[in-house]
Design an enzyme around this catalytic site. Structure first.
Site, short mmCIF file in Angstrom:
data_model
loop_
_atom_site.label_atom_id
_atom_site.label_comp_id
_atom_site.label_asym_id
_atom_site.label_seq_id
_atom_site.Cartn_x
_atom_site.Cartn_y
_atom_site.Cartn_z
N HIS A 268 -25.67 9.74 93.22
CA HIS A 268 -26.84 8.90 92.94
C HIS A 268 -27.41 8.32 94.24
O HIS A 268 -28.48 8.69 94.65
CB HIS A 268 -26.56 7.77 91.94
CG HIS A 268 -26.09 8.25 90.61
ND1 HIS A 268 -26.84 9.07 89.82
CD2 HIS A 268 -24.91 8.05 89.94
CE1 HIS A 268 -26.18 9.36 88.71
NE2 HIS A 268 -25.00 8.75 88.75
N ASP A 319 -24.88 15.27 85.36
CA ASP A 319 -24.28 13.96 85.08
C ASP A 319 -24.10 13.68 83.60
O ASP A 319 -23.15 14.11 82.97
CB ASP A 319 -25.12 12.87 85.77
CG ASP A 319 -24.46 11.50 85.74
OD1 ASP A 319 -23.28 11.41 85.36
OD2 ASP A 319 -25.12 10.50 86.09
ZN LIG Z 1 -21.52 10.09 86.78
#
Ligand SMILES: [Zn+2]
Length: 446
Positions: A268, A319
């Protein structure tokens, strides 16, 4: 595996335009020749019509989150309310259910052209945190799932010891924890790699480990030259908590723990300071972006362009499995930067494809994959150029069309290490993946 030959109508070998008539030969799953301008397919070659690109790498997966699709996208709420729904699924997992769900999810990935996945694995133990008799039975279920789906796996076994900056694990979180960092290392060390499996390490986040544990995990990965992944600055609240606990940003704290470096991927990295950017760049740390998840969870738009300008290697992952489409992830790297800056053209098409292929494989510890070149693993993904999304473009524009408009649905054929696992849009090993998903999701959602 015998000698294998494919004739690709168009193939991306690097650069901004595809090559025509590419004859790819492989021996034992490794490319031995890639000859261009071969006008006709030889009789012994498998014909791949469309645009063939290298295998896509999904650097950040939590396979079981697939069960949340459609259930965890409410019209309000935040990352933290989403997490409550995720915990409810985690509570219902056991080795058999995890195997079924991961096998189906990896099957969906294979159909989307993913040849290698990085599984950020933290549901290690049984209910209440009781270790299983075979302590790695959950990780082994994931390895079996990848094998049965025909794709390679980097199992990023995750150290997760605290619910937040020293607070004990609560409720279902107890399934994520080991007794301490040494116990995590002992368990992770007993995972055995295989031809399709590499073992790496993960620190869940700066919330979940103390300094000593972070240092131990970093040293464990370093000693094995293994990938080390960590969720970094996904949330503003995580930054605030880290500042309060340590007087540092998450990136600054990880740097002090020796956890940054060329084998590290910060996942991220959405809310970074300028100093964080400098630390990532100076340490050659990579960043794994997950734009479809970040938009779904309202996490924010990361500093993708500034990371790129700093020379930070970028990769992409699905994800939360809100969407499994690595072409879409690569597309959004550019598109989100356009929204953030009001300008276009931050990456070339070839650079975006490199993010989803070679960069991703390198971040997962498979640097010999993600290219159609002599010496690389024979991973081939063929995309239909006659679908309603892609039809009508000149060959020279095929790459741009795929990156700007194609979806996972346009993937027709997938070869992993020389072996065909998807043929004409069908998974040849698993059969009806949609049915497998339906059954596996029902088993964990009631
Ligand atoms: Zn994750």
């Amino acid at each position: 595996m015998p000698l294998t030959t494919w004739w690709c109508e168009l193939a991306w070998l690097g650069g901004e335009a595809p090559a025509s008539g590419v004859l790819v030969e492989a021996d034992h799953g490794v490319i031995t020749a890639a000859q261009t301008n071969v006008l006709r397919a030889p009789a012994d070659a498998t014909t791949l019509r469309g645009l063939t690109i290298p295998g896509l790498a999904n650097v950040h997966s939590h396979a079981f989150h697939r069960a949340l699709r459609g259930r965890a996208q409410p019209s309000d709420g935040t990352f933290w309310t989403w997490r409550t729904g995720m915990y409810a699924v985690a509570e219902r997992l056991d080795p058999e259910r995890l195997l079924a769900l991961a096998r189906a999810t990896y099957g969906e990935m294979a159909l989307a052209g993913v040849t290698c996945v990085g599984e950020f694995h933290y549901v290690h133990h049984g209910p209440g945190g009781t270790p299983y008799a075979e302590p790695n039975v959950m990780g082994e279920a994931l390895a079996t799932a990848a094998s049965e789906a025909g794709i390679r796996l980097t199992l990023l076994d995750t150290c997760y010891l605290s619910s937040g900056f020293g607070e004990p694990l609560l409720g279902v979180q107890q399934r994520f924890g080991d007794a301490d960092a040494e116990a995590w290392a002992a368990r992770a060390s007993s995972l055995q790699p295989a031809a399709h499996l590499r073992v790496g390490a993960a620190v869940h986040s700066v919330r979940a480990v103390d300094a000593e544990a972070a240092e131990l995990v970093a040293a464990w990965a370093s000693a094995r030259e293994a990938p080390l992944h960590v969720h970094v600055s996904e949330q503003v609240a995580e930054n605030a908590g880290c500042e309060q606990a340590y007087g540092l940003t998450p990136t600054g704290w990880l740097n002090d723990r020796g956890a940054l470096g060329p084998r590290t991927t910060a996942v991220h990295a959405t809310h970074l300071t300028e100093a964080d950017l400098d630390l990532l760049a100076a340490s050659s740390t990579g960043v794994g972006l997950c734009p479809t998840t970040e938009r779904d969870l309202a996490d924010g738009i990361g500093a993708f362009g500034r990371l790129h300008a700093s020379g930070v290697p970028l990769s992409v992952g699905s994800d939360s499995q809100a969407v499994i489409d690595l072409i879409e992830e690569a597309r959004l790297v550019e598109q989100h930067e356009r929204l953030r800056t009001g300008t276009r053209g931050h990456w070339s098409t070839a650079e975006l494809l490199t993010i989803a292929t070679a960069n991703g494989h390198a971040a997962l510890g498979w640097p010999d994959a993600g290219r159609i070149a002599v010496g690389a693993r024979a991973d081939l993904v063929t995309i239909d150029l006659n679908s309603v999304r892609t039809s009508g473009v000149a060959d020279t524009d095929a790459l741009t069309t795929v990156v700007s408009a194609a979806t996972a649905t346009d993937v027709r054929d997938v070869v992993v290490g020389g072996r065909t696992i998807v043929r004409d849009g069908q998974h040849v090993l698993l059969g009806d993946v949609a049915r497998l998903l339906r059954d596996a999701v029902r088993a964990v959602t009631g």
